[in-house]
Design an enzyme around this catalytic site. Structure first.
Site, PDB file in Angstrom:
ATOM      1  N   ASP A 294      -6.525 -19.967  15.521  1.00 51.18           N
ATOM      2  CA  ASP A 294      -5.346 -19.930  16.220  1.00 51.18           C
ATOM      3  C   ASP A 294      -5.512 -20.455  17.806  1.00 51.18           C
ATOM      4  O   ASP A 294      -6.147 -19.592  18.664  1.00 51.18           O
ATOM      5  CB  ASP A 294      -4.664 -18.388  16.399  1.00 51.18           C
TER       6      ASP A 294
ATOM      7  N   THR B  49      -3.063 -19.611  24.000  1.00 49.38           N
ATOM      8  CA  THR B  49      -3.228 -19.393  25.462  1.00 49.38           C
ATOM      9  C   THR B  49      -4.979 -19.246  25.240  1.00 49.38           C
ATOM     10  O   THR B  49      -5.644 -19.469  26.385  1.00 49.38           O
ATOM     11  CB  THR B  49      -2.638 -18.211  26.201  1.00 49.38           C
TER      12      THR B  49
ATOM     13  N   ASN C 220       1.923 -15.403  25.758  1.00 54.47           N
ATOM     14  CA  ASN C 220       1.708 -15.434  27.302  1.00 54.47           C
ATOM     15  C   ASN C 220       2.056 -16.934  27.648  1.00 54.47           C
ATOM     16  O   ASN C 220       2.831 -16.872  28.839  1.00 54.47           O
ATOM     17  CB  ASN C 220       0.064 -15.217  27.497  1.00 54.47           C
TER      18      ASN C 220
ATOM     19  N   ASP D 111       0.436 -10.583  17.181  1.00 52.28           N
ATOM     20  CA  ASP D 111       0.294 -12.019  16.613  1.00 52.28           C
ATOM     21  C   ASP D 111      -0.721 -12.222  15.649  1.00 52.28           C
ATOM     22  O   ASP D 111      -0.434 -13.053  14.539  1.00 52.28           O
ATOM     23  CB  ASP D 111       0.534 -12.892  18.024  1.00 52.28           C
TER      24      ASP D 111
END
Length: 264
Positions: free
Chosen positions: A133, A136, A12, A113
């Site tokens: 992780d 965004t 994103n 991802d």
């Protein structure tokens, strides 16, 4: 001709481009800003510029894999890669062999991802694994053996900071930087303390809760653009692996094209 594999992740906020050599070593990685309205030609020009920057020949690319969570740009990037290399890229999604046992009500809802980073983490680190992780969004995943047990999704560091500045009229926009101390003596330092120590404490607390709900983790690994600024201030020891996603895409490319990834 050298057989090079191109791996691209479209997120994103950013697009990450990586090039792997015949031995599976990452020759370069480049992080770009996501342009959600990009056309095929715009994507192609950007890729050519990246290859020129790192003095690599895109004509030597013999295979490619793309992961995307931004549908508006997915087709344009796929077309750009095929236009430049003459190779149809492998697109992460249904039908891709991952080797993961995904515990999910709807498998398609798990981001590609996250799938790629999970594959790389399982291949590289001893389990059970907690994977953090910080992009965004901040996601925390639990991996036991080859099973993806589930995840937690939280607002990302930058998203939270921007929301705070946008919704509070007297709070400025600030960059993510370590504060001089946990107690700020001006607005900017107070906000930086909150975002850095607050997110670090959140990660520590969620790791503790995940271990209480399952078992102690043998490995806690972090990745993502915001991870270096935050994980340093966690009380828990967390490994940082910047290229976890790209390595996962490379492993998945090899798994789905009949190649055997080489390991050091």
């Amino acid at each position: 001709m050298a057989k090079l594999v191109l791996a691209i992740d479209i997120g994103n906020s950013s697009v990450t481009v990586g090039l792997f050599d015949p031995n599976g070593a990452l020759r370069f990685r480049s992080d770009l800003t996501t342009e959600k309205g990009a056309t095929r030609d715009r994507c192609a020009v950007t890729l050519l510029d990246v290859f020129r920057l790192y003095r690599a020949d895109i004509g030597q690319v013999t295979g490619a894999i793309i992961s995307s969570v931004v549908p508006p740009i997915t087709a344009a990037m796929c077309e750009a890669v095929e236009f430049l290399t003459g190779r149809t890229p492998l697109l992460m999604g249904p039908g891709i062999k991952t080797g993961l046992n995904i515990k999910s009500d709807i498998h398609a809802q798990l981001g590609t991802d996250i799938v790629a980073t999970s594959v790389a983490a399982i291949a590289k680190y001893p389990g059970p694994i907690i994977m953090v992780d910080m992009g965004t969004a901040t996601t925390m995943s639990l991996l036991v053996g080859n099973t993806y047990e589930g995840c937690i999704i939280l607002p990302g560091v930058q998203v939270s900071l921007e929301a705070l500045s946008d919704r509070a009229a007297e709070l400025p926009h600030v960059s993510i930087m370590p504060p001089l101390s946990i107690l700020g003596h001006n607005t900017v330092d107070a906000m930086r303390s909150g975002v850095v120590y607050g997110n670090a404490s959140m990660v520590d607390g969620m790791i503790e809760r995940l271990e209480e709900a399952s078992a102690p983790a043998a490995t806690v690994v972090g990745t993502g653009m915001a991870a270096p600024e935050i994980l340093t201030y966690c009380k828990r020891t967390i490994l940082y692996d910047a290229d976890l996603l790209l390595n996962g895409l490379y492993l998945l490319y090899k798994k789905n094209t009949g190649g055997k990834p080489k390991r050091a």
